[in-house]
Design a protein around this motif. Structure first.
Motif, PDB file in Angstrom:
ATOM      1  N   UNK A   1       0.838  -1.173   0.000  1.00  0.00           N
ATOM      2  CA  UNK A   1       0.000   0.000   0.000  1.00  0.00           C
ATOM      3  C   UNK A   1       0.885   1.239   0.000  1.00  0.00           C
ATOM      4  N   UNK A   2       0.512   2.206  -0.814  1.00  0.00           N
ATOM      5  CA  UNK A   2       1.309   3.412  -0.956  1.00  0.00           C
ATOM      6  C   UNK A   2       1.009   4.460   0.105  1.00  0.00           C
ATOM      7  N   UNK A   3       1.835   5.445   0.123  1.00  0.00           N
ATOM      8  CA  UNK A   3       1.745   6.541   1.083  1.00  0.00           C
ATOM      9  C   UNK A   3       0.454   7.345   0.932  1.00  0.00           C
ATOM     10  N   UNK A   4      -0.023   7.528  -0.295  1.00  0.00           N
ATOM     11  CA  UNK A   4      -1.191   8.365  -0.553  1.00  0.00           C
ATOM     12  C   UNK A   4      -2.510   7.607  -0.508  1.00  0.00           C
ATOM     13  N   UNK A   5      -2.453   6.295  -0.626  1.00  0.00           N
ATOM     14  CA  UNK A   5      -3.689   5.511  -0.729  1.00  0.00           C
ATOM     15  C   UNK A   5      -4.577   5.608   0.503  1.00  0.00           C
ATOM     16  N   UNK A   6      -4.011   5.765   1.677  1.00  0.00           N
ATOM     17  CA  UNK A   6      -4.796   5.826   2.905  1.00  0.00           C
ATOM     18  C   UNK A   6      -5.011   7.248   3.397  1.00  0.00           C
ATOM     19  N   UNK A   7      -4.487   8.221   2.711  1.00  0.00           N
ATOM     20  CA  UNK A   7      -4.595   9.618   3.138  1.00  0.00           C
ATOM     21  C   UNK A   7      -6.009  10.144   2.945  1.00  0.00           C
ATOM     22  N   UNK A   8      -6.467  10.910   3.918  1.00  0.00           N
ATOM     23  CA  UNK A   8      -7.775  11.563   3.808  1.00  0.00           C
ATOM     24  C   UNK A   8      -7.733  12.657   2.753  1.00  0.00           C
ATOM     25  N   UNK A   9      -6.706  13.500   2.827  1.00  0.00           N
ATOM     26  CA  UNK A   9      -6.551  14.594   1.871  1.00  0.00           C
ATOM     27  C   UNK A   9      -5.094  14.711   1.462  1.00  0.00           C
ATOM     28  N   UNK A  10      -4.908  15.047   0.213  1.00  0.00           N
ATOM     29  CA  UNK A  10      -3.570  15.292  -0.305  1.00  0.00           C
ATOM     30  C   UNK A  10      -3.571  16.618  -1.041  1.00  0.00           C
TER      31      UNK A  10
END
Length: 71
Positions: A1-10
């Motif tokens: 799983x990547x760093x951005x996949x679980x982020x709420x907002x980018x």
């Protein structure tokens, strides 16, 4: 799983000042590479000065506090 996949907002952040340039308004899905391209392409379409800003920006995960401070 990547760093951005679980982020709420980018969003985009300036490499030098670390200030937020823009918050990506949609839920991003895909690999980190795909999400980075998606966010950068979205921002490029927002304004004519975006091209210059993208030279010194990177896609990053934004905290809830950072998002609230921009509203």
């Amino acid at each position: 799983m990547g760093r951005f996949e679980t982020a709420e907002k980018i969003g985009l952040r300036d490499k030098i000042s670390k200030k937020i340039i823009a918050v990506y308004p949609l839920k991003a899905t895909g690999s980190d590479t795909e999400i980075e391209k998606l966010v950068r392409d979205w921002y490029y379409k927002q304004s004519c000065k975006a091209e210059d800003e993208l030279l010194t920006a990177f896609v990053d995960v934004l905290t809830e506090q950072e998002i609230k401070s921009r509203q």
